[in-house]
Design a protein around this motif. Structure first.
Motif, short mmCIF file in Angstrom:
data_model
loop_
_atom_site.label_atom_id
_atom_site.label_comp_id
_atom_site.label_asym_id
_atom_site.label_seq_id
_atom_site.Cartn_x
_atom_site.Cartn_y
_atom_site.Cartn_z
N ARG A 196 0.83 -1.09 -0.04
CA ARG A 196 -0.01 -0.06 -0.04
C ARG A 196 0.86 1.25 0.04
O ARG A 196 0.63 2.17 -0.77
N ALA A 197 2.00 1.20 0.66
CA ALA A 197 2.97 2.43 0.85
C ALA A 197 3.50 2.58 -0.48
O ALA A 197 3.51 3.67 -0.91
N ASP A 198 3.87 1.50 -1.20
CA ASP A 198 4.45 1.93 -2.42
C ASP A 198 3.49 2.09 -3.44
O ASP A 198 3.86 3.19 -4.36
N VAL A 199 2.24 1.77 -3.65
CA VAL A 199 1.25 2.28 -4.45
C VAL A 199 1.02 3.74 -4.14
O VAL A 199 0.93 4.54 -5.02
N LEU A 200 0.72 3.93 -2.95
CA LEU A 200 0.52 5.41 -2.47
C LEU A 200 1.63 6.32 -2.96
O LEU A 200 1.38 7.37 -3.65
N SER A 201 2.71 5.95 -2.95
CA SER A 201 3.81 6.90 -3.11
C SER A 201 3.97 7.05 -4.78
O SER A 201 4.25 8.19 -5.11
N ARG A 202 3.46 6.25 -5.29
CA ARG A 202 3.55 6.13 -6.97
C ARG A 202 2.55 7.20 -7.46
O ARG A 202 2.60 7.55 -8.27
N LEU A 203 1.37 7.32 -6.49
CA LEU A 203 0.21 8.04 -6.93
C LEU A 203 0.51 9.37 -6.26
O LEU A 203 -0.24 10.41 -6.52
N GLY A 204 1.82 9.84 -5.72
CA GLY A 204 1.99 10.95 -5.18
C GLY A 204 1.21 11.34 -3.92
O GLY A 204 1.49 12.64 -3.27
N ARG A 205 0.66 10.34 -3.40
CA ARG A 205 0.07 10.50 -1.87
C ARG A 205 1.01 10.38 -0.86
O ARG A 205 0.85 9.38 -0.21
N HIS A 206 1.92 11.24 -0.65
CA HIS A 206 3.17 10.95 0.15
C HIS A 206 2.74 10.90 1.73
O HIS A 206 3.31 9.96 2.37
N ASP A 207 1.81 11.72 2.07
CA ASP A 207 1.64 11.56 3.51
C ASP A 207 0.83 10.30 3.94
O ASP A 207 1.11 9.57 4.95
N GLU A 208 0.34 9.86 3.19
CA GLU A 208 -0.64 8.50 3.22
C GLU A 208 0.53 7.16 3.26
O GLU A 208 0.43 6.72 4.08
N ALA A 209 1.28 7.50 2.36
CA ALA A 209 2.34 6.43 2.04
C ALA A 209 3.20 6.48 3.10
O ALA A 209 3.65 5.33 3.97
N ARG A 210 3.52 7.61 3.84
CA ARG A 210 4.23 7.67 4.92
C ARG A 210 3.91 6.82 6.10
O ARG A 210 4.37 6.20 6.93
N ILE A 211 2.41 7.32 6.38
CA ILE A 211 1.63 6.48 7.37
C ILE A 211 1.71 4.99 7.26
O ILE A 211 2.12 4.15 8.23
N SER A 212 1.72 4.30 6.05
CA SER A 212 1.89 3.13 5.75
C SER A 212 3.20 2.73 6.04
O SER A 212 3.44 1.50 6.77
N PHE A 213 4.30 3.26 5.70
CA PHE A 213 5.56 2.99 6.01
C PHE A 213 5.91 2.90 7.53
O PHE A 213 6.40 1.99 7.96
N ASP A 214 5.39 3.97 8.11
CA ASP A 214 5.66 3.96 9.68
C ASP A 214 4.95 2.66 10.33
O ASP A 214 5.36 2.11 11.13
#
Lengths: 414, 121
Positions: free
Chosen positions: A371-389
């Motif tokens: 999910r973090a990977d997909v979100l970061s590809r979509l430019g949704r960095h804040d959400e991606a960061r939450i998933s990575f964390d």
């Protein structure tokens, strides 16, 4: 014959033959505790005897003979204890035991033991633990660490499982072929669970590291004993395809390298060849079962010879579609979404991932990482960061942590 | 080894506590077919009338009381049983799989506590 044996070498020798000897004793006396106890005692005797006189020509036969006799002694002790008679001394191995070199004296009952340990009358979680302990010879501590349980909890579970086997009257037999479908599937799931634990750890240094070797041996054993079962061969192939890639799974900094970024030149070709051997046999005998499809996905990846070969995403996605029709589970859906992101784009993949039950999967690293990977590809960095964390908070292995931290750091400034 | 196969089903499908409904007429012959196949492995067995006819002797705080009705209200009730003697659990499971059920239900397999030598069941 007179070279003293080091303790490490002894442990290896004991572990190598332990499964076979425990299985033979358990089959003979229909008592798992007795089998374990007698083998452990014979190892102690061996450690003492071999230290003074050097190891015998055939250590396995020696251990088996001594374990057989020890089992009888234990039975006699149990009987005399209830009758209040003093213990008889345990017998010592004879000169003949030291000279014998007939490995064939140990009947191979490991398959029976595996089927007993994986009987449906035993709780699903205990099956794998019991198999790993009795067939693979892992210690209670090792198995407990693998399942993230305290040693006390696991020990209690094992006692309960063994008591169940005795009290419920589980037969020490390989079931009739018509009951294999259900029983074999429990056996194969057990191996899959155990191997998945080993495979999660890219560096092969974590608490499940030893599992990979055990599952490698166990699948070879099953394939040898059940050569006509396609799903067994498929699992043996899958384990080999996955192990073949191990040398390419971490970079020089110790970070995990995802499959698509691995350098196929580092993969073990002899291991891939061994996998293809099982693969060809499995394909020759049946249509697509779930394990056959899993194997095919590994085979597709292992067909790459260099980084210049395009990744087989389209074929992988097609294989996941078939697999999903055969076995619908979240892990397969997550893996399919990863392939979908490559073929149809991140948007489509995110829709698929968001259909899954986030309440359950928010503690599951592959879900969070995908999910973090997909979100970061979509430019949704804040959400991606939450998933990575969240993924990092689960305390992944060293290699996985480094990988996730790097991906998370890449988001900064974007 | 001796096992009890306990048959649990929703008793309401059998047409009243006497269990004389059409489903009973349908399932009866299936049981007799199974009994024939069990042969010597079957030590005993029987169907039970509905829980409406149950009486429970209960002990609570050392005092014995007698109640009408079953021990517990459940969705599925004990409706019958077989007592069998087979080599192992798998053989018991194989027979349990063949016990006919009216609709959904469950067969519980319970090993019997062995009797002291010389005592017969």
């Amino acid at each position: 014959m007179s070279t003293p044996v080091g303790e490490g070498a002894l442990d290896d020798a004991f572990r190598a033959v332990g499964g076979r000897i425990r299985a033979a004793l358990a089959a003979r006396y229909r008592d798992l505790d007795l089998a374990e106890e007698a083998f452990a005692e014979s190892c102690l005797k061996a450690a003492k005897a071999w230290k003074d006189e050097g190891p015998p020509r055939d250590t396995a036969a020696w251990l088996y003979r001594v374990a057989e006799r020890t089992a009888l002694d234990i039975l006699r002790r149990r009987r005399t204890r209830t009758e209040n008679r003093p213990d008889e001394p345990a017998s010592e191995p004879t000169a003949e035991d030291r000279l014998t070199s007939d490995d064939a004296v140990i009947p191979d009952e490991r398959l029976k033991l595996i089927f007993v340990c994986c009987h449906p009358a035993i709780g699903g979680e205990s099956r794998a633990a019991l198999t790993l302990k009795l067939v693979c010879g892992l210690t209670t501590g090792e198995v407990a660490r693998a399942f993230l349980l305290s040693e006390t909890t696991l020990a209690q579970r094992l006692v309960r499982a063994k008591r169940n086997i005795t009290e419920a009257g589980v037969g020490f037999e390989v079931p009739e072929p018509e009951h294999w479908a259900a029983r074999l599937s429990a056996v194969l799931s057990t191996i899959e669970i155990a191997y998945a634990k080993a495979h999660e750890d890219a560096a092969g240094s974590g608490r499940h590291a030893g599992f990979a070797r055990e599952m490698f041996d166990l699948t070879a054993l099953l394939a040898e004993m059940l050569p006509e079962e396609a799903e067994v061969l498929a699992l043996a192939a899958t384990v080999r395809f996955a192990e073949a890639r191990r040398p390419a799974r971490i970079d020089s900094t110790g970070a995990m390298i995802p499959l698509v970024e691995q350098d196929p030149a580092l993969w073990s070709q002899p291991m891939i060849a061994a996998a293809r051997g099982y693969c060809a046999r499995a394909l020759g005998m049946s249509g697509p079962g779930p394990r056959i499809m899993q194997m095919m996905i590994h085979a597709l990846w292992c067909g790459r010879r260099s980084v210049a070969d395009p990744p087989p995403w389209k074929a992988v996605l097609a294989a996941y579609d078939i697999l999903l029709g055969l076995r619908d589970d979240p892990v397969i859906r997550i893996n399919r979404a990863v392939a979908l992101a490559e073929v149809q784009g991140a948007e489509a993949a995110l829709i698929e991932l968001d259909r899954l039950d986030a309440d359950v999967l928010n503690d599951f690293l592959p879900f969070l990482a995908a999910r973090a990977d997909v979100l970061s590809r979509l430019g949704r960095h804040d959400e991606a960061r939450i998933s990575f964390d969240r993924a990092l908070a689960l305390g992944p292995g060293e290699a996985e942590r480094r990988f996730l931290e790097r991906r998370r750091a890449d988001l900064v400034g974007k | 080894m001796q096992y009890m196969l306990l048959i649990y089903e929703n008793e309401e499908i059998f047409g009243g506590p006497e269990k004389t409904g059409p489903l009973m007429a349908e399932i009866g012959p299936k049981h007799f077919a199974l009994i024939g196949e069990m042969g010597a492995a079957r030590l005993g067995g029987g169907g039970l009338k509905g829980t409406a006819f149950a009486t429970t002797v209960r002990r609570e705080n050392g005092e014995q009381t007698i109640h009408d009705g079953p021990f517990a209200e459940t969705k599925e009730q004990l409706g019958g049983y077989y007592l069998i003697d087979v080599p192992d659990l798998d053989a018991a499971i194989a027979l349990a799989r063949r016990v006919p059920l009216g609709r959904d239900g469950a067969i519980e397999i319970r090993p019997l506590i062995p009797l002291p030598p010389g005592v017969t069941r």
